[in-house]
Scaffold this motif. Sequence first.
Motif, PDB file in Angstrom:
ATOM      1  N   GLU A 167       0.833  -1.202   0.000  1.00  0.00           N
ATOM      2  CA  GLU A 167       0.000   0.000   0.000  1.00  0.00           C
ATOM      3  C   GLU A 167       0.869   1.254   0.000  1.00  0.00           C
ATOM      4  O   GLU A 167       0.562   2.239  -0.676  1.00  0.00           O
ATOM      5  CB  GLU A 167      -0.940  -0.004   1.206  1.00  0.00           C
ATOM      6  CG  GLU A 167      -2.072  -1.014   1.092  1.00  0.00           C
ATOM      7  CD  GLU A 167      -2.893  -0.834  -0.178  1.00  0.00           C
ATOM      8  OE1 GLU A 167      -3.274   0.320  -0.481  1.00  0.00           O
ATOM      9  OE2 GLU A 167      -3.149  -1.835  -0.872  1.00  0.00           O
ATOM     10  N   ALA A 168       1.964   1.206   0.753  1.00  0.00           N
ATOM     11  CA  ALA A 168       2.887   2.344   0.769  1.00  0.00           C
ATOM     12  C   ALA A 168       3.514   2.540  -0.608  1.00  0.00           C
ATOM     13  O   ALA A 168       3.746   3.678  -1.044  1.00  0.00           O
ATOM     14  CB  ALA A 168       3.970   2.126   1.822  1.00  0.00           C
ATOM     15  N   GLY A 169       3.780   1.441  -1.293  1.00  0.00           N
ATOM     16  CA  GLY A 169       4.338   1.523  -2.634  1.00  0.00           C
ATOM     17  C   GLY A 169       3.368   2.156  -3.618  1.00  0.00           C
ATOM     18  O   GLY A 169       3.770   2.942  -4.484  1.00  0.00           O
ATOM     19  N   LYS A 170       2.096   1.826  -3.493  1.00  0.00           N
ATOM     20  CA  LYS A 170       1.089   2.420  -4.378  1.00  0.00           C
ATOM     21  C   LYS A 170       1.006   3.931  -4.177  1.00  0.00           C
ATOM     22  O   LYS A 170       0.877   4.691  -5.143  1.00  0.00           O
ATOM     23  CB  LYS A 170      -0.275   1.772  -4.124  1.00  0.00           C
ATOM     24  CG  LYS A 170      -0.337   0.300  -4.523  1.00  0.00           C
ATOM     25  CD  LYS A 170      -1.652  -0.340  -4.099  1.00  0.00           C
ATOM     26  CE  LYS A 170      -1.645  -1.836  -4.382  1.00  0.00           C
ATOM     27  NZ  LYS A 170      -2.882  -2.506  -3.911  1.00  0.00           N
ATOM     28  N   VAL A 171       1.094   4.355  -2.933  1.00  0.00           N
ATOM     29  CA  VAL A 171       1.063   5.792  -2.638  1.00  0.00           C
ATOM     30  C   VAL A 171       2.296   6.477  -3.224  1.00  0.00           C
ATOM     31  O   VAL A 171       2.200   7.562  -3.808  1.00  0.00           O
ATOM     32  CB  VAL A 171       0.978   6.027  -1.118  1.00  0.00           C
ATOM     33  CG1 VAL A 171       1.152   7.505  -0.790  1.00  0.00           C
ATOM     34  CG2 VAL A 171      -0.355   5.521  -0.574  1.00  0.00           C
ATOM     35  N   LYS A 172       3.451   5.832  -3.088  1.00  0.00           N
ATOM     36  CA  LYS A 172       4.685   6.414  -3.627  1.00  0.00           C
ATOM     37  C   LYS A 172       4.645   6.449  -5.151  1.00  0.00           C
ATOM     38  O   LYS A 172       5.097   7.420  -5.770  1.00  0.00           O
ATOM     39  CB  LYS A 172       5.899   5.617  -3.147  1.00  0.00           C
ATOM     40  CG  LYS A 172       7.242   6.270  -3.494  1.00  0.00           C
ATOM     41  CD  LYS A 172       8.393   5.526  -2.853  1.00  0.00           C
ATOM     42  CE  LYS A 172       9.730   6.199  -3.163  1.00  0.00           C
ATOM     43  NZ  LYS A 172       9.837   7.541  -2.541  1.00  0.00           N
ATOM     44  N   PHE A 173       4.109   5.401  -5.754  1.00  0.00           N
ATOM     45  CA  PHE A 173       3.969   5.371  -7.211  1.00  0.00           C
ATOM     46  C   PHE A 173       3.087   6.526  -7.682  1.00  0.00           C
ATOM     47  O   PHE A 173       3.419   7.236  -8.635  1.00  0.00           O
ATOM     48  CB  PHE A 173       3.366   4.035  -7.657  1.00  0.00           C
ATOM     49  CG  PHE A 173       3.095   3.954  -9.134  1.00  0.00           C
ATOM     50  CD1 PHE A 173       4.118   3.665 -10.023  1.00  0.00           C
ATOM     51  CD2 PHE A 173       1.823   4.185  -9.635  1.00  0.00           C
ATOM     52  CE1 PHE A 173       3.879   3.601 -11.393  1.00  0.00           C
ATOM     53  CE2 PHE A 173       1.569   4.122 -10.997  1.00  0.00           C
ATOM     54  CZ  PHE A 173       2.600   3.831 -11.881  1.00  0.00           C
ATOM     55  N   ALA A 174       1.961   6.718  -7.008  1.00  0.00           N
ATOM     56  CA  ALA A 174       1.047   7.811  -7.358  1.00  0.00           C
ATOM     57  C   ALA A 174       1.736   9.159  -7.202  1.00  0.00           C
ATOM     58  O   ALA A 174       1.554  10.067  -8.027  1.00  0.00           O
ATOM     59  CB  ALA A 174      -0.200   7.740  -6.482  1.00  0.00           C
ATOM     60  N   GLY A 175       2.550   9.292  -6.161  1.00  0.00           N
ATOM     61  CA  GLY A 175       3.279  10.537  -5.961  1.00  0.00           C
ATOM     62  C   GLY A 175       4.232  10.840  -7.101  1.00  0.00           C
ATOM     63  O   GLY A 175       4.462  12.009  -7.440  1.00  0.00           O
ATOM     64  N   GLY A 176       4.785   9.789  -7.706  1.00  0.00           N
ATOM     65  CA  GLY A 176       5.659   9.981  -8.859  1.00  0.00           C
ATOM     66  C   GLY A 176       4.916  10.558 -10.050  1.00  0.00           C
ATOM     67  O   GLY A 176       5.449  11.397 -10.786  1.00  0.00           O
ATOM     68  N   ILE A 177       3.680  10.117 -10.250  1.00  0.00           N
ATOM     69  CA  ILE A 177       2.856  10.681 -11.324  1.00  0.00           C
ATOM     70  C   ILE A 177       2.596  12.156 -11.053  1.00  0.00           C
ATOM     71  O   ILE A 177       2.751  13.011 -11.933  1.00  0.00           O
ATOM     72  CB  ILE A 177       1.527   9.913 -11.450  1.00  0.00           C
ATOM     73  CG1 ILE A 177       1.785   8.448 -11.836  1.00  0.00           C
ATOM     74  CG2 ILE A 177       0.617  10.583 -12.488  1.00  0.00           C
ATOM     75  CD1 ILE A 177       0.526   7.596 -11.859  1.00  0.00           C
ATOM     76  N   ASP A 178       2.202  12.459  -9.823  1.00  0.00           N
ATOM     77  CA  ASP A 178       1.878  13.842  -9.466  1.00  0.00           C
ATOM     78  C   ASP A 178       3.066  14.776  -9.683  1.00  0.00           C
ATOM     79  O   ASP A 178       2.908  15.874 -10.235  1.00  0.00           O
ATOM     80  CB  ASP A 178       1.441  13.923  -8.003  1.00  0.00           C
ATOM     81  CG  ASP A 178       0.136  13.186  -7.735  1.00  0.00           C
ATOM     82  OD1 ASP A 178      -0.613  12.948  -8.703  1.00  0.00           O
ATOM     83  OD2 ASP A 178      -0.120  12.846  -6.563  1.00  0.00           O
ATOM     84  N   LYS A 179       4.237  14.354  -9.256  1.00  0.00           N
ATOM     85  CA  LYS A 179       5.403  15.237  -9.285  1.00  0.00           C
ATOM     86  C   LYS A 179       6.046  15.325 -10.666  1.00  0.00           C
ATOM     87  O   LYS A 179       6.164  16.414 -11.248  1.00  0.00           O
ATOM     88  CB  LYS A 179       6.443  14.758  -8.264  1.00  0.00           C
ATOM     89  CG  LYS A 179       7.760  15.540  -8.293  1.00  0.00           C
ATOM     90  CD  LYS A 179       8.710  15.063  -7.210  1.00  0.00           C
ATOM     91  CE  LYS A 179      10.093  15.686  -7.339  1.00  0.00           C
ATOM     92  NZ  LYS A 179      10.064  17.160  -7.274  1.00  0.00           N
TER      93      LYS A 179
END
Length: 251
Positions: free
Chosen positions: A187-199
């Motif tokens: 779940e933490a990885g999914k959040v970090k992955f999403a953050g990569g899209i945002d940034k």
Amino acid sequence: MIKVKHFLFIVSYLILTSCNSKNHQFPLDKRYWDPNDYDKVGIELRFNYESDEKLPTFDNPENKIIVEKLTDEQNYKVVLEDDELGLKHRNEVAEKFFAEWKDMSGIYTATDRQDKYLYDIEMLAVWHFGLGLQLRYFKLGNDLLKESADDPDAQQVKSSINSNVNILINNYLFYLDEVNNENAFTEAGKVKFAGGIDKYFSELIKLYPSANYSGMKTKAELMLKKSESESIKTSLEKLIALITFEGSPNL
């Protein structure tokens, strides 16, 4: 070793002893790592760890500094964003960093018997290092094209620059492919992955607002249909909206 302003040339090593008494050497006393350091560290991480030996991770206080240094974007920013250095020199350094990143991109991709990533947080940090690097690498290359051309506004120059931007955009699509491996992430990885899209995707579109993002928009829409992660879906929706409004001239 590349001679770059602000680099430290006196190298000392921290020796870490693993459970099997094998020593690993990393230039941790250097403020910034250059491509030569990445070459040595990459070889150490890819080939000098036993199959049952755990790689450095962010949650291991004994060796987290290694992966923190490995994925520290300041290592390339300190050179590539230094306007006092020559454009050709910075472009050459960027090319070397890019080659090293391609080699290091496979370090943390191992999966377990349930097809789960063993190091998803570290793998994504390496991904993010590369996404940020590519923004600067391709821009420096395009700036060098314009600087070297007799007529920077010539159609041939513009075509070459547009081609490079399209390659960059296509490279970013490989990151979105990881939505297909969504179940391999924590779940933490999914959040970090999403953050990569945002940034990083927003930085890409901000840097090249007039580029053609139709393929990226289509890809994001397809991945949105597949994803079951709320954080990833939210980031994909924001990306689609950003392309629609910022990149609308080329859709």
